[in-house]
Design an enzyme around this catalytic site. Structure first.
Site, mmCIF file in Angstrom:
data_model
loop_
_atom_site.group_PDB
_atom_site.id
_atom_site.type_symbol
_atom_site.label_atom_id
_atom_site.label_comp_id
_atom_site.label_asym_id
_atom_site.label_seq_id
_atom_site.Cartn_x
_atom_site.Cartn_y
_atom_site.Cartn_z
ATOM 1 C CE LYS A 58 -65.431 -27.011 26.522
ATOM 2 N NZ LYS A 58 -65.651 -27.844 27.688
ATOM 3 C CE LYS A 79 -66.538 -19.166 27.403
ATOM 4 N NZ LYS A 79 -65.433 -20.111 27.296
HETATM 5 N N1 LIG Z 1 -65.487 -24.338 35.103
HETATM 6 C C1 LIG Z 1 -65.664 -25.420 34.371
HETATM 7 O O1 LIG Z 1 -66.318 -26.392 34.798
HETATM 8 C C2 LIG Z 1 -65.031 -25.520 32.995
HETATM 9 C C3 LIG Z 1 -65.018 -26.772 32.351
HETATM 10 C C4 LIG Z 1 -64.433 -26.881 31.097
HETATM 11 C C5 LIG Z 1 -63.883 -25.764 30.484
HETATM 12 N N2 LIG Z 1 -63.938 -24.550 31.114
HETATM 13 C C6 LIG Z 1 -63.346 -23.393 30.425
HETATM 14 O O2 LIG Z 1 -62.115 -23.094 31.073
HETATM 15 C C7 LIG Z 1 -61.867 -21.682 30.997
HETATM 16 C C8 LIG Z 1 -61.623 -21.127 32.403
HETATM 17 O O3 LIG Z 1 -62.800 -21.360 33.165
HETATM 18 P P1 LIG Z 1 -62.836 -21.185 34.766
HETATM 19 O O4 LIG Z 1 -64.097 -21.836 35.198
HETATM 20 O O5 LIG Z 1 -61.525 -21.579 35.363
HETATM 21 O O6 LIG Z 1 -63.017 -19.596 34.845
HETATM 22 P P2 LIG Z 1 -62.712 -18.628 36.097
HETATM 23 O O7 LIG Z 1 -62.801 -19.372 37.374
HETATM 24 O O8 LIG Z 1 -63.563 -17.436 35.874
HETATM 25 O O9 LIG Z 1 -61.155 -18.232 35.901
HETATM 26 C C9 LIG Z 1 -60.757 -17.362 34.886
HETATM 27 C C10 LIG Z 1 -59.306 -16.980 35.094
HETATM 28 O O10 LIG Z 1 -58.953 -16.012 34.106
HETATM 29 C C11 LIG Z 1 -58.396 -14.863 34.741
HETATM 30 N N3 LIG Z 1 -58.736 -13.668 33.954
HETATM 31 C C12 LIG Z 1 -59.955 -13.208 33.615
HETATM 32 N N4 LIG Z 1 -59.859 -12.114 32.840
HETATM 33 C C13 LIG Z 1 -58.535 -11.870 32.695
HETATM 34 C C14 LIG Z 1 -57.799 -10.872 32.002
HETATM 35 N N5 LIG Z 1 -58.417 -9.926 31.296
HETATM 36 N N6 LIG Z 1 -56.439 -10.917 32.080
HETATM 37 C C15 LIG Z 1 -55.828 -11.887 32.784
HETATM 38 N N7 LIG Z 1 -56.470 -12.853 33.461
HETATM 39 C C16 LIG Z 1 -57.809 -12.841 33.400
HETATM 40 C C17 LIG Z 1 -59.033 -14.838 36.103
HETATM 41 O O11 LIG Z 1 -58.238 -14.061 36.963
HETATM 42 P P3 LIG Z 1 -58.801 -13.526 38.388
HETATM 43 O O12 LIG Z 1 -58.445 -14.596 39.377
HETATM 44 O O13 LIG Z 1 -58.077 -12.248 38.599
HETATM 45 O O14 LIG Z 1 -60.294 -13.336 38.227
HETATM 46 C C18 LIG Z 1 -59.018 -16.329 36.443
HETATM 47 O O15 LIG Z 1 -57.736 -16.744 36.834
HETATM 48 C C19 LIG Z 1 -63.084 -21.053 30.280
HETATM 49 O O16 LIG Z 1 -62.792 -20.885 28.923
HETATM 50 C C20 LIG Z 1 -64.163 -22.107 30.470
HETATM 51 O O17 LIG Z 1 -65.152 -22.062 29.443
HETATM 52 C C21 LIG Z 1 -64.470 -24.406 32.363
#
Ligand SMILES: NC(=O)c1ccc[n+]([C@@H]2O[C@H](COP(=O)([O-])OP(=O)(O)OC[C@H]3O[C@@H](n4cnc5c(N)ncnc54)[C@H](OP(=O)(O)O)[C@@H]3O)[C@@H](O)[C@H]2O)c1
Length: 299
Positions: free
Chosen positions: A172, A240
């Site tokens: 990744k 990150k």
């Molecule tokens: N977005 C993309 O296009 C993409 C593509 C590939 C990979 N990724 C990877 O996938 C992962 C998630 O990305 P995302 O875009 O889905 O992020 P996101 O929308 O910010 O979602 C993060 C999730 O984690 C929860 N969270 C954050 N801090 C927490 C804590 N301390 N304890 C418990 N829950 C917590 C959040 O809860 P709340 O709802 O309460 O905020 C939310 O459900 C990341 O590692 C990212 O690099 C993302």
């Protein structure tokens, strides 16, 4: 009997991934820090738990989809975390993008509890999560990979076992290097061509047809040409990820010179208040440095 699946982290990615699992017929136990997002998915096939520990107590396989290493560590090893409730023989599948070194440490802790762990980060963005077409790169044992296969198939299309624990995260990081550097190269090409008087859409048409062709040109075309940078994948998350890549480079003694430069560019964009914009907004930094915004003939 079908395995009960726990899912922790229902953000931009996690929520549609969990929805695809439900639609494929799996029974889910959900936890999200902001409870409403879990309740949105609750129904016949999905119940909401009050903590990651409760999820683990009720699940055979526990999937996590969280921002970064500290959050995955907290959810797995913190008070009321997954490892407090995990059953003997359970499988933890972390699909977040985190440090390969942290992953290996967490896999060892899971083993101490009689459980096992896969690292299974994804690429394909929010669209891939919604459509169930993610690319999933998996590190861990062959046996655990086979066990998680039906779940991966509900969420992704290209599903590859790349090696032992931590290797999914290494691949990744490699993926994120290529995407970031490609966005940067396309940005330079667009600003150079545009400031020299060429229509930006034509530049992308030509580049897309030759050796310079790439998926960034296709997937980010509208965002870059239209300056519509709603995420998508946020600059702060890609920053990150390059931090993870640079740390892995240091760990393994690999020089990543251009990755380091683009990492600093993303840092600058965060300082300029654009960390929540789509990573294709890297274009705006080249525009700032060149005194030219593409498409409007600005100087
Ligand atoms: N977005 C993309 O296009 C993409 C593509 C590939 C990979 N990724 C990877 O996938 C992962 C998630 O990305 P995302 O875009 O889905 O992020 P996101 O929308 O910010 O979602 C993060 C999730 O984690 C929860 N969270 C954050 N801090 C927490 C804590 N301390 N304890 C418990 N829950 C917590 C959040 O809860 P709340 O709802 O309460 O905020 C939310 O459900 C990341 O590692 C990212 O690099 C993302």
């Amino acid at each position: 009997m079908a395995e009960k699946v726990g899912f922790v982290g229902l953000g931009i990615m996690g929520k549609p991934m969990a929805r695809n699992l439900i639609e494929a017929g799996h029974d889910l136990v959900l936890y999200n820090r902001t409870r409403e997002k879990a309740e949105d998915l609750a129904g016949d096939k999905a119940i909401v738990a009050a903590s990651p520990r409760e999820v683990a107590e009720q699940s055979d396989v526990i999937i996590t989809m969280l921002p970064d290493s500290p959050q995955v560590e907290e959810v797995l090893t913190g008070p009321d975390g997954v490892l407090e409730g995990v059953r003997e023989g359970a499988l933890i599948v972390d699909m977040s993008t985190i440090s390969p070194v942290v992953t290996k440490g967490l896999a060892a802790k899971a083993e101490e509890k009689g459980a096992s762990m896969l690292d299974a980060p994804v690429s394909g963005g929010d669209v891939g999560a919604i459509d169930g077409t993610l690319s999933i790169m998996v590190g861990g044992s062959e046996e655990d990979f086979e066990r998680a296969g039906p779940l991966f198939e509900a969420m992704g299309k290209t599903i590859t076992h790349v090696g032992g624990s931590g290797t999914g995260q290494v691949v990744k990081a490699a993926n994120q290097i290529v995407v970031a550097l490609t966005i940067e190269a396309v940005s330079e090409a667009l600003v150079l061509g545009s400031k020299a008087g060429v229509e930006p859409g034509k530049i992308l048409d030509v580049l897309g047809g030759g050796l310079a062709g790439n998926k960034v040109i296709e997937a980010k075309r509208e965002k870059m040409l239209g300056h519509s940078f709603d995420p998508g994948f946020r600059i702060e998350l890609h920053h990150k990820d390059l931090g993870i890549a640079l740390a892995a480079g240091r760990e393994y003694g690999v020089a990543l010179p251009v990755t380091a430069v683009v990492d600093q560019m993303l840092e600058t964009l965060k300082a300029k208040g654009r960390g929540d914009r789509d990573h294709s907004a890297l274009l705006t930094l080249i525009e700032d440095s060149s005194g030219h915004e593409i498409g409007n003939g600005g100087s």
